[in-house]
Scaffold this active site. Structure first.
Site, PDB file in Angstrom:
ATOM      1  N   GLY A  50      -1.014  11.707  -3.571  1.00 36.73           N
ATOM      2  CA  GLY A  50      -2.277  11.834  -2.859  1.00 36.73           C
ATOM      3  C   GLY A  50      -2.940  10.477  -2.737  1.00 36.73           C
ATOM      4  O   GLY A  50      -2.709   9.587  -3.560  1.00 36.73           O
ATOM      5  N   GLN A  55      -9.713   4.508  -1.431  1.00 33.63           N
ATOM      6  CA  GLN A  55      -8.809   3.723  -2.286  1.00 33.63           C
ATOM      7  C   GLN A  55      -8.179   2.546  -1.557  1.00 33.63           C
ATOM      8  O   GLN A  55      -7.681   1.614  -2.191  1.00 33.63           O
ATOM      9  CB  GLN A  55      -7.680   4.623  -2.819  1.00 33.63           C
ATOM     10  CG  GLN A  55      -8.151   5.652  -3.835  1.00 33.63           C
ATOM     11  CD  GLN A  55      -6.998   6.537  -4.274  1.00 33.63           C
ATOM     12  OE1 GLN A  55      -6.685   7.521  -3.615  1.00 33.63           O
ATOM     13  NE2 GLN A  55      -6.361   6.192  -5.373  1.00 33.63           N
ATOM     14  N   CYS A  95      -3.724   8.311 -11.355  1.00 35.94           N
ATOM     15  CA  CYS A  95      -4.375   7.880 -10.118  1.00 35.94           C
ATOM     16  C   CYS A  95      -3.789   6.539  -9.708  1.00 35.94           C
ATOM     17  O   CYS A  95      -3.622   5.658 -10.544  1.00 35.94           O
ATOM     18  CB  CYS A  95      -5.882   7.746 -10.354  1.00 35.94           C
ATOM     19  SG  CYS A  95      -6.789   7.165  -8.912  1.00 35.94           S
ATOM     20  N   LEU A  96      -3.505   6.396  -8.439  1.00 34.72           N
ATOM     21  CA  LEU A  96      -2.959   5.128  -7.951  1.00 34.72           C
ATOM     22  C   LEU A  96      -3.944   3.980  -8.151  1.00 34.72           C
ATOM     23  O   LEU A  96      -3.543   2.824  -8.175  1.00 34.72           O
ATOM     24  CB  LEU A  96      -2.581   5.246  -6.465  1.00 34.72           C
ATOM     25  CG  LEU A  96      -1.424   6.211  -6.165  1.00 34.72           C
ATOM     26  CD1 LEU A  96      -1.215   6.342  -4.666  1.00 34.72           C
ATOM     27  CD2 LEU A  96      -0.146   5.745  -6.851  1.00 34.72           C
ATOM     28  N   HIS A 137      -9.195  15.978  -6.660  1.00 33.57           N
ATOM     29  CA  HIS A 137      -9.171  14.571  -7.094  1.00 33.57           C
ATOM     30  C   HIS A 137      -9.454  13.641  -5.903  1.00 33.57           C
ATOM     31  O   HIS A 137     -10.245  12.697  -6.015  1.00 33.57           O
ATOM     32  CB  HIS A 137      -7.788  14.308  -7.716  1.00 33.57           C
ATOM     33  CG  HIS A 137      -7.524  12.899  -8.145  1.00 33.57           C
ATOM     34  ND1 HIS A 137      -7.244  12.548  -9.450  1.00 33.57           N
ATOM     35  CD2 HIS A 137      -7.475  11.743  -7.433  1.00 33.57           C
ATOM     36  CE1 HIS A 137      -7.038  11.237  -9.518  1.00 33.57           C
ATOM     37  NE2 HIS A 137      -7.164  10.728  -8.311  1.00 33.57           N
ATOM     38  N   GLU A 138      -8.822  13.925  -4.766  1.00 33.01           N
ATOM     39  CA  GLU A 138      -8.990  13.051  -3.592  1.00 33.01           C
ATOM     40  C   GLU A 138     -10.395  13.159  -2.993  1.00 33.01           C
ATOM     41  O   GLU A 138     -10.966  12.160  -2.565  1.00 33.01           O
ATOM     42  CB  GLU A 138      -7.944  13.377  -2.515  1.00 33.01           C
ATOM     43  CG  GLU A 138      -6.500  13.209  -2.931  1.00 33.01           C
ATOM     44  CD  GLU A 138      -6.183  11.910  -3.635  1.00 33.01           C
ATOM     45  OE1 GLU A 138      -6.868  10.905  -3.391  1.00 33.01           O
ATOM     46  OE2 GLU A 138      -5.263  11.906  -4.463  1.00 33.01           O
ATOM     47  N   HIS A 141     -12.703  11.012  -4.758  1.00 32.42           N
ATOM     48  CA  HIS A 141     -12.629   9.609  -4.321  1.00 32.42           C
ATOM     49  C   HIS A 141     -13.566   9.366  -3.145  1.00 32.42           C
ATOM     50  O   HIS A 141     -14.205   8.319  -3.055  1.00 32.42           O
ATOM     51  CB  HIS A 141     -11.208   9.252  -3.883  1.00 32.42           C
ATOM     52  CG  HIS A 141     -10.288   8.833  -4.992  1.00 32.42           C
ATOM     53  ND1 HIS A 141     -10.565   7.776  -5.831  1.00 32.42           N
ATOM     54  CD2 HIS A 141      -9.084   9.313  -5.387  1.00 32.42           C
ATOM     55  CE1 HIS A 141      -9.564   7.623  -6.695  1.00 32.42           C
ATOM     56  NE2 HIS A 141      -8.656   8.551  -6.457  1.00 32.42           N
TER      57      HIS A 141
HETATM   58 ZN    ZN Z   1      -6.846   8.852  -7.468  1.00 32.14          ZN
END
Ligand code: ZN
Length: 180
Positions: A50, A55, A95-96, A137-138, A141
């Site tokens: 995701g 991000q 998380c990235l 989660h997204e 963000h």
């Molecule tokens: Zn994330």
């Protein structure tokens, strides 16, 4: 997918730009579709399941997700909103933007999401399991919120120090597990 896809730079915690709140997309046009394509390219390359536009330092309300093993379930959501939720689910999240960190977070188990798709069509979907966690989660963000915000202050400080140290040492950004 467009033919001129690009891998975008992913911001890392504690970069303050991850705290920006994204703005609704007025129209799903070519530039939004380009962003979606670039975000898929970036997410798959990471690799992740995701990615939210915040991000990659783009303040449009756009997320992309694909929780399948074979990258066959690509889903892009523009202006996603959770209009109903139910139950509790605790999962280990990564998380990235917080490389190498995995912690358990509690979220709703089932959600109903309203959004526009890549073509600008209004869609509503009932979603559960990993995909539901991923979408929650997204959307966080897009509101400037990170999964580490659900942890204790002490834990968050430790993570911040670890990532700052990693960054000073050139940073090991390799994702060993799937991150969102
Ligand atoms: Zn994330």
């Amino acid at each position: 997918m467009g033919q001129d896809m690009a891998i975008l730079d992913i911001l890392h915690f504690p970069d303050t730009r991850l705290r920006n709140v994204a703005k609704p997309v007025a129209q799903v046009d070519g530039s939004v579709r380009q962003l979606i394509d670039d975000m898929f390219e970036t997410m798959y390359a990471a690799p992740g399941i995701g990615l939210a536009a915040v991000q990659v330092n783009d303040l449009r309300r756009v997320i992309v997700v694909d929780t399948s093993e074979d990258r066959s379930q690509a889903l892009a959501l523009v202006n996603p909103e959770i209009i109903a939720k139910q139950g509790d689910e605790s999962m280990d999240e990564g998380c990235l933007s917080v490389p190498g960190v995995y912690e358990t977070v509690q979220r709703a188990a089932q959600i109903r999401v309203r959004a526009l798709d890549r073509e600008g069509n209004a869609i509503e979907k009932d979603i559960d399991g990993l995909l539901a966690v991923c979408i929650q989660h997204e959307i966080d963000h897009l509101d400037g919120k990170l999964f580490v915000d659900y942890l204790s202050n002490l834990k968050r400080q430790r993570i911040r120090k670890k990532l700052e140290k990693d960054a000073r040492q050139g940073g090991d950004k390799t994702q060993r597990r799937r991150a969102i």
